[in-house]
Write an enzyme that holds these catalytic residues in place. Sequence first.
Site, short mmCIF file in Angstrom:
data_model
loop_
_atom_site.label_atom_id
_atom_site.label_comp_id
_atom_site.label_asym_id
_atom_site.label_seq_id
_atom_site.Cartn_x
_atom_site.Cartn_y
_atom_site.Cartn_z
N MET A 155 6.68 -3.97 -0.06
CA MET A 155 5.52 -3.30 0.47
C MET A 155 4.24 -4.10 0.30
O MET A 155 3.19 -3.54 0.11
CB MET A 155 5.37 -1.94 -0.16
CG MET A 155 5.18 -1.96 -1.64
SD MET A 155 5.29 -0.30 -2.25
CE MET A 155 4.61 -0.58 -3.84
N PRO A 156 4.33 -5.40 0.36
CA PRO A 156 3.10 -6.19 0.19
C PRO A 156 2.12 -6.01 1.35
O PRO A 156 2.52 -5.77 2.48
CB PRO A 156 3.61 -7.63 0.17
CG PRO A 156 5.06 -7.53 -0.08
CD PRO A 156 5.50 -6.23 0.47
#
Length: 134
Positions: free
Chosen positions: A1-2
């Site tokens: 989920m960067p």
Amino acid sequence: MPFIRVSYLESQYEVRQLNVISKAIMETLIQHFHVPEDDWFQVFHAHKQEEFYYSSHYLNVERSEGLLFIHITCKSGRTVEQKTCFYETLATTLSKALPMRKEDVFIVLAENEYADWSFGNGAAQMLHRTIGEA
């Protein structure tokens, strides 16, 4: 989920090169941080010369106007080895793919927790996932 922000001098990179940079970042995140392929959130910012400041030699790294600031906000939990391998792989990949200088790949990781993310609809979606899904 960067979430990734990439900053650069506006005269240094063309659209085709930005696409290469984007894909290289994502492929390296998948390889080293085991990020899902569809977890792709990146923003590129071109800056005028008067908006872009950096030391051309801090820590004995000789930077040029081709400098990329790559700021990655991600969930905590990666090991030092994962992080250092990520840095090396991304710098090497970009230096070969564009080409560009490895010295001009500046990476910052900012880590946080699941409660720090909302992917839309005013919900903290990651809080409702089971461990091992992210």
